[in-house]
Design an enzyme around this catalytic site. Structure first.
Site, PDB file in Angstrom:
ATOM      1  N   GLN A   1      30.108 -89.142 -22.644  1.00 60.48           N
ATOM      2  CA  GLN A   1      29.011 -88.429 -23.088  1.00 60.48           C
ATOM      3  C   GLN A   1      29.093 -87.741 -24.405  1.00 60.48           C
ATOM      4  O   GLN A   1      29.576 -86.525 -24.359  1.00 60.48           O
ATOM      5  CB  GLN A   1      28.254 -87.374 -22.004  1.00 60.48           C
ATOM      6  N   PHE A   2      28.817 -88.598 -25.395  1.00 57.52           N
ATOM      7  CA  PHE A   2      29.078 -87.733 -26.767  1.00 57.52           C
ATOM      8  C   PHE A   2      28.051 -86.441 -27.156  1.00 57.52           C
ATOM      9  O   PHE A   2      28.437 -85.785 -27.892  1.00 57.52           O
ATOM     10  CB  PHE A   2      28.905 -88.800 -28.119  1.00 57.52           C
ATOM     11  N   THR A   3      27.022 -86.489 -26.282  1.00 54.22           N
ATOM     12  CA  THR A   3      25.877 -85.638 -26.785  1.00 54.22           C
ATOM     13  C   THR A   3      26.450 -83.908 -26.040  1.00 54.22           C
ATOM     14  O   THR A   3      25.837 -83.321 -26.544  1.00 54.22           O
ATOM     15  CB  THR A   3      24.532 -85.829 -25.941  1.00 54.22           C
TER      16      THR A   3
END
Length: 143
Positions: free
Chosen positions: A76-78
């Site tokens: 999850q890059f967010t």
């Protein structure tokens, strides 16, 4: 490297309507959302995996290592969103996929090496994650 951990009684990941990973423990399990930034590497992934595996957030102040709790790992890059300015998040702190994917894979593999039953999402895919948060317990880990 950042990991947002949720204690779960169940969790699934689907891609295009097909379940690709699931943890349905008899007791509790963990869902680990993993974010990678520039400079993260397999060494950090191993240290963070050890921290997660031994983190005492299950019932009775036990760790996943103590009860063999399954773990679902989802990239999850967010987790590296910067919302300090304006209304649109900046993703500059998130490592590009070519850097992040092997680090997330190293994290999952390090957990397996420690003895964890690990399922993973699909890196870079539009995933639908369903979970039943138990407690609720949500913890943020970072190195």
């Amino acid at each position: 490297m950042r990991v947002l951990v949720q204690r779960v009684s169940s969790a699934t990941v689907s891609v295009e309507g097909e379940v690709v990973a699931a943890v349905r423990p008899e007791g509790q399990g963990l869902l680990a959302f993993v974010g990678v930034t520039h400079g993260d590497d397999a060494g950090k992934a191993r240290r963070l995996a050890d921290k997660l595996w031994n983190l005492r957030i299950l019932d009775g102040e036990r760790s996943a290592a103590e009860v063999a709790a399954p773990i679902l790992v989802v990239s999850q890059f967010t987790l590296y969103a910067d919302t300090a300015k304006g209304r649109r998040p900046s993703w500059n702190a998130a490592a590009p996929g070519s850097v992040a994917e092997p680090v997330v894979a190293a994290f999952a593999e390090a957990l397996r090496d420690l003895g964890a039953e690990v399922q993973t999402g699909v890196f870079g895919a539009n995933m639908q994650v369903e979970l039943v948060n138990d407690g609720p317990v949500t913890v943020f880990l970072e190195l």
